[in-house]
Design an enzyme around this catalytic site. Structure first.
Site, PDB file in Angstrom:
ATOM      1  CD  GLU A 164      -3.252  -0.979   1.898  1.00 50.56           C
ATOM      2  OE1 GLU A 164      -3.277  -0.074   2.753  1.00 50.56           O
ATOM      3  OE2 GLU A 164      -4.187  -1.782   1.716  1.00 50.56           O
ATOM      4  CD  GLU A 183     -36.239 -34.172 -22.594  1.00 53.29           C
ATOM      5  OE1 GLU A 183     -36.918 -34.456 -23.607  1.00 53.29           O
ATOM      6  OE2 GLU A 183     -35.476 -34.979 -22.026  1.00 53.29           O
TER       7      GLU A 183
END
Length: 556
Positions: free
Chosen positions: A208, A473
């Protein structure tokens, strides 16, 4: 002996997989980079870093928790939870100041009046007290090696103290405690000390970088100096470079690229937390979209195939209050998990420890609790097993470009559970393992269409509001089976359904009844649909294209 039923290509893939599986427990081979991926130098196969941070950069100069548990227990707990790597933090002063280099662990703990913590170390790890600080680090790294855990040595600070404040003197080159010459000296010493330590696979140069001195030009000069120093002392390790603005900005790289000759050893890192962002009060989809876009623009771009200098990105810090009491953290988590899964990044959770020996910035300074840690306060149990379970799927590679080039299919990842959409027994649809054969789908998220189960004629359908999703289906029906991404964050999957009032409504997949997946009216897909307290995150699903099918077929 070769089976007559095994094709030569499959046999080669199987051999490569077996080599990977044999090598994986020891993680003893050097790593290098290939484009955006980290790979095993010996096999060329991908190695995904799924790490946790272990703090060791504070004033005591010792990795935390060794007053609570034997180091071997900590190491094996890390491994048992699915982490294959530790980002182990340290300070430069531990290597360059006589107050540390001439002191034993016992002497430093006595100087800080840490009598109770020292007593705990004597009980759990008595061999550490009479060691110097670097020798104690060696001991910890060796225990991690025994547990099959890789190590990234992370220079967190120069002066041992909590990180990070803009004006703490540790932020950027030339700050009060951040002498560049001393920093490079410390990096070289650390690289040399661990030169013959196989499980030390990477070194991160600095955590950082920040403050008023920060400039891209200074960053480029100093970071390349530090990287060259580490590589000269230990050419086997990856060298990880952090960005500016608390490791949230690498946007200067296209105009100021790193020009080091060992490109195959360079990795970049980034941090992403919830801090300063209205996750709780903002529109969830918009906040996630905006923050993901910000991170991609400032940091994530380094992995892009459109980038001529594409390199791996290591998300070296992300995390939350693991008590699940912070709404800002909780909402951010679902967004970042979706991003980590989609991009399949290497990462390190902040953090492991449930408490600290000594934190001078807090009251009480001794034994301060860390609620971001996966251990509880006294390290006697895992603080939040549900949180850890949500990381399981992203601990595994989602893409494996050098083992399984195809075929491609989709998984549908649910960050709120950490699971994936799976077709169940009969016609049910539920949340389950992302590794399952029945969690492989054919779906193009860029167009409206069915979500079909790979290798079958079935697809997902809605039965209506509040009812379970089912497999059918009849996949060409104009409604019920044609799905689109319907929110600004591209995280909700909806289909149009004709309501009792004759009007069409959007129904979204919903995981709020986990493990069952239902369909409910889509939440927050527009501002007008998102009044206070509505939270769409149980409806967040990320469609991810993957190529892991061949890998898992071979494992079967």
């Amino acid at each position: 002996m070769t089976s007559a039923g095994v094709a030569p290509t499959a046999l080669r893939l199987l051999t490569a997989l077996l080599l990977l599986l044999v090598a994986a427990p020891s993680h003893s081979l050097p790593l290098l980079t290939r484009g955006r991926w980290i790979v095993d130098e010996a096999t060329g196969l991908r190695v995904k870093l799924a790490c946790v941070n272990w703090v060791g950069h504070l004033e005591p100069g010792l990795p935390e928790g060794l007053n609570r548990l034997p180091v071997a227990t900590v190491a094996h707990t890390i491994s048992s939870l699915g982490f294959n790597c530790v980002r182990l933090t340290y300070s430069i002063h531990m290597l360059t100041r006589t107050s540390y280099t001439n002191a034993t662990v016992a002497q430093t703990f006595a100087r800080l009046n840490l009598t109770e913590a020292a007593s705990g170390i004597e009980h759990n790890n008595p061999e550490l007290l009479d060691l110097g600080h670097v020798a104690a680090y060696h001991h910890v790294v060796a225990a991690l090696s025994e547990a099959g855990v890789m190590v990234i040595l992370d220079n967190h600070v120069s002066k041992p103290k909590w990180c990070c404040a803009v004006d703490d003197g540790n932020g950027f080159f030339g700050d009060r405690y951040f002498n560049p010459n001393t920093w490079v000296e410390g990096l070289g010493l650390m690289a040399t000390y661990f030169n013959n330590t196989p499980n030390v696979v990477a070194m991160s140069l600095r955590n950082e970088l920040r403050g008023n001195r920060s400039t891209p030009i200074s960053w480029s000069r100093h970071m390349q100096w530090g990287a060259a120093t580490v590589h000269k002392a230990n050419p086997k390790v990856l060298v990880i470079l952090s960005g500016l603005q608390f490791d949230t900005d690498l946007s200067f790289l296209p105009v100021l690229p790193v020009t080091l000759p060992f490109k195959e050893k360079i990795v970049y890192e980034g941090h992403w937390y919830s801090f300063g962002v209205p996750w709780r009060t903002g529109l969830p989809n918009d906040v996630c979209k905006n923050e993901t876009g910000r991170f991609k623009s400032n940091v994530g771009f380094v992995t892009s195939s459109a980038n001529a200098t594409a390199a791996p990105l290591f998300m070296s810090e992300f995390g939350i209050d693991q008590r699940y009491v912070n709404d800002n953290d909780n909402r951010y988590l679902n967004c970042i998990l979706a991003y980590l899964a989609e991009e399949d990044l290497d990462w390190a959770l902040w953090t492991m420890g449930g408490s600290y020996y000594y934190r001078s910035d807090k009251q009480p300074v001794k034994d301060f609790e860390e609620t971001y840690g996966f251990f509880n306060h006294d390290w006697s149990r895992i603080r939040n097993p549900d949180f850890i379970s949500r990381l399981k799927e992203i601990q595994q590679p989602i893409q494996d470009p050098y083992l399984a080039p195809g075929p491609y299919y989709q998984i549908i990842y649910h960050p709120a559970s950490g699971l994936c959409v799976e077709s169940g027994i009969g016609n049910t649809v539920h949340l389950g393992s992302c590794q399952s054969v029945r969690s492989r789908w054919n779906y193009d998220a860029s167009v409206k269409g069915p979500i079909g189960l790979m290798g079958s004629s079935s697809c997902i359908s809605t039965q209506g509001n509040g009812l379970p999703a089912i497999m059918t289906e009849n996949c060409s029906a104009p409604n019920n089976t044609l799905w689109s991404t319907v929110s600004s964050a591209q995280l909700q999957l909806g289909t149009r359904v004709l309501g009792k009032d004759g009007k069409e409504k959007w129904m979204c997949l919903d995981g709020s009844k986990s493990p069952l997946i239902s369909t409910n009216e889509c939440i927050c897909i527009t501002d007008s649909h998102c009044y206070p307290k509505l939270n769409p995150e149980k409806q967040w699903f990320k469609v991810i294209t993957t190529n892991k099918q061949l890998l898992h077929q071979l494992q079967l």
